[in-house]
Design an enzyme around this catalytic site. Sequence first.
Site, PDB file in Angstrom:
ATOM      1  N   LYS A  99      -1.223  -9.358   2.980  1.00  0.00           N
ATOM      2  CA  LYS A  99      -0.437  -8.889   4.124  1.00  0.00           C
ATOM      3  C   LYS A  99      -1.278  -7.879   4.887  1.00  0.00           C
ATOM      4  O   LYS A  99      -1.994  -7.091   4.275  1.00  0.00           O
ATOM      5  CB  LYS A  99       0.876  -8.250   3.676  1.00  0.00           C
ATOM      6  CG  LYS A  99       1.676  -7.638   4.834  1.00  0.00           C
ATOM      7  CD  LYS A  99       3.100  -7.311   4.455  1.00  0.00           C
ATOM      8  CE  LYS A  99       3.300  -5.999   3.767  1.00  0.00           C
ATOM      9  NZ  LYS A  99       2.866  -4.802   4.544  1.00  0.00           N
ATOM     10  N   ASP A 101       0.837  -1.206   0.000  1.00  0.00           N
ATOM     11  CA  ASP A 101       0.000   0.000   0.000  1.00  0.00           C
ATOM     12  C   ASP A 101       0.873   1.257   0.000  1.00  0.00           C
ATOM     13  O   ASP A 101       0.345   2.377  -0.048  1.00  0.00           O
ATOM     14  CB  ASP A 101      -1.007  -0.011   1.156  1.00  0.00           C
ATOM     15  CG  ASP A 101      -0.339  -0.049   2.517  1.00  0.00           C
ATOM     16  OD1 ASP A 101       0.898  -0.182   2.578  1.00  0.00           O
ATOM     17  OD2 ASP A 101      -1.059   0.035   3.532  1.00  0.00           O
ATOM     18  N   SER A 102       2.198   1.061  -0.017  1.00  0.00           N
ATOM     19  CA  SER A 102       3.108   2.182  -0.270  1.00  0.00           C
ATOM     20  C   SER A 102       2.814   2.787  -1.640  1.00  0.00           C
ATOM     21  O   SER A 102       3.277   3.895  -1.945  1.00  0.00           O
ATOM     22  CB  SER A 102       4.567   1.719  -0.202  1.00  0.00           C
ATOM     23  OG  SER A 102       4.758   0.569  -1.012  1.00  0.00           O
ATOM     24  N   GLU A 127      -1.172  -5.299   8.664  1.00  0.00           N
ATOM     25  CA  GLU A 127      -0.334  -4.728   9.721  1.00  0.00           C
ATOM     26  C   GLU A 127      -0.956  -4.968  11.095  1.00  0.00           C
ATOM     27  O   GLU A 127      -2.177  -5.031  11.225  1.00  0.00           O
ATOM     28  CB  GLU A 127      -0.157  -3.216   9.487  1.00  0.00           C
ATOM     29  CG  GLU A 127       0.597  -2.905   8.209  1.00  0.00           C
ATOM     30  CD  GLU A 127       0.855  -1.416   8.008  1.00  0.00           C
ATOM     31  OE1 GLU A 127       0.614  -0.608   8.926  1.00  0.00           O
ATOM     32  OE2 GLU A 127       1.316  -1.068   6.904  1.00  0.00           O
ATOM     33  N   GLU A 165       9.550  -4.190  10.187  1.00  0.00           N
ATOM     34  CA  GLU A 165       9.975  -2.918   9.585  1.00  0.00           C
ATOM     35  C   GLU A 165      10.483  -1.929  10.630  1.00  0.00           C
ATOM     36  O   GLU A 165       9.859  -1.737  11.683  1.00  0.00           O
ATOM     37  CB  GLU A 165       8.800  -2.279   8.815  1.00  0.00           C
ATOM     38  CG  GLU A 165       9.170  -0.904   8.246  1.00  0.00           C
ATOM     39  CD  GLU A 165       8.202  -0.343   7.222  1.00  0.00           C
ATOM     40  OE1 GLU A 165       7.212  -1.026   6.887  1.00  0.00           O
ATOM     41  OE2 GLU A 165       8.449   0.785   6.756  1.00  0.00           O
ATOM     42  N   ASP A 214      -1.174  -6.114  -0.157  1.00  0.00           N
ATOM     43  CA  ASP A 214      -1.465  -5.467   1.134  1.00  0.00           C
ATOM     44  C   ASP A 214      -2.951  -5.213   1.307  1.00  0.00           C
ATOM     45  O   ASP A 214      -3.622  -4.754   0.365  1.00  0.00           O
ATOM     46  CB  ASP A 214      -0.759  -4.100   1.191  1.00  0.00           C
ATOM     47  CG  ASP A 214       0.478  -4.117   2.059  1.00  0.00           C
ATOM     48  OD1 ASP A 214       0.640  -5.051   2.874  1.00  0.00           O
ATOM     49  OD2 ASP A 214       1.298  -3.189   1.911  1.00  0.00           O
TER      50      ASP A 214
HETATM   51  O1  KIV Z   1       3.568  -1.085   1.586  1.00  0.00           O
HETATM   52  C1  KIV Z   1       4.705  -1.557   1.465  1.00  0.00           C
HETATM   53  O2  KIV Z   1       5.391  -1.359   0.468  1.00  0.00           O
HETATM   54  C2  KIV Z   1       5.207  -2.388   2.558  1.00  0.00           C
HETATM   55  C3  KIV Z   1       6.647  -2.742   2.552  1.00  0.00           C
HETATM   56  C4  KIV Z   1       7.484  -1.554   2.768  1.00  0.00           C
HETATM   57  C5  KIV Z   1       6.956  -3.844   3.490  1.00  0.00           C
HETATM   58  O3  KIV Z   1       4.478  -2.736   3.432  1.00  0.00           O
END
Ligand code: KIV
Length: 291
Positions: free
Chosen positions: A136, A67-68, A138, A205, A106
């Site tokens: 994924k 989600d970056s 958090e 992280e 994510d």
């Molecule tokens: O959103 C993302 O790119 C991430 C990574 C930095 C692990 O969660």
Amino acid sequence: MSTTFQLDTSTSRANPTPAPMKRLTVPEVRQRKVDGTTQMPIVMLTAYTARQAQLLDAHCDLLLVGDSLGQVIYGLASSVPVTLDMMIAHGAAVVRGSYHAAVIVDMPFGTYEASPEIAFASAARIMKETGCAGVKLEGGEAMAATVAFLIRRGIPVMGHVGLTPQAVNVLGGYNARGRSDAEAETILADARALDTAGAFAVVIEGVVEPIAIAITQAIACPAIGIGASAQCDGQVLVTDDMLGMFDRVPRFVKVYENIAETIGSAAARYAQDVRQRTFPGIEQTYQPRKI
Ligand code: KIV
């Protein structure tokens, strides 16, 4: 609609012929760590587009549709505003562009925290509409019951502890975590809870290195580090960071190329050609056929 990569012998720019290769599965990635040891470290990079996935795929075990993308692709201030539809559109593109790495997508902020049932509905959409191998999310102990709920219903889950960017408004910034004993204990407990819940891997992280090492040794599943330690079972970076797309990068990023400079230079040369009327040249124009 099938979203998995299709062998396509057309000359389309979007569909280069892939080298035949079997896609890695989540259980294969999990099995890299046996009795606390990972002989072959797990390689993960973020990918957001089909073409980026095509270029990274052969080199990676896992492609993360992070989600970056909120900041990297959409210019948002954080990952908080990222939506499920954004993740699904980019997730499907990355699955279409890859044929070797397992693709993990994510779960964006607000789509899984309220209850395991809500998390299942969101994760099921991601799995069905992208064709990815897992999701994924958090959070540690607070998310452990949700992680177990998803796994029991057929959704592989990767955890993410330490500096969790979706919690930026609670954390107050993106500083490294685990500097106090209490914080280090909490992060270790978070990673253990996810491992016990059945996560196939956990991203660690932005934590101080001794804590990253302690977590890696404490959990049975692979620990994938970012701003953590080379002793983790694998590493992940945001691809655009390591390619040098941004002027400001976190301390933990190693910049392998300066793509921003390459793009700027190409654009400057193109602009000059256009202004001087030296582009298009004879090679780039269509002339009447001579009869
Ligand atoms: O959103 C993302 O790119 C991430 C990574 C930095 C692990 O969660």
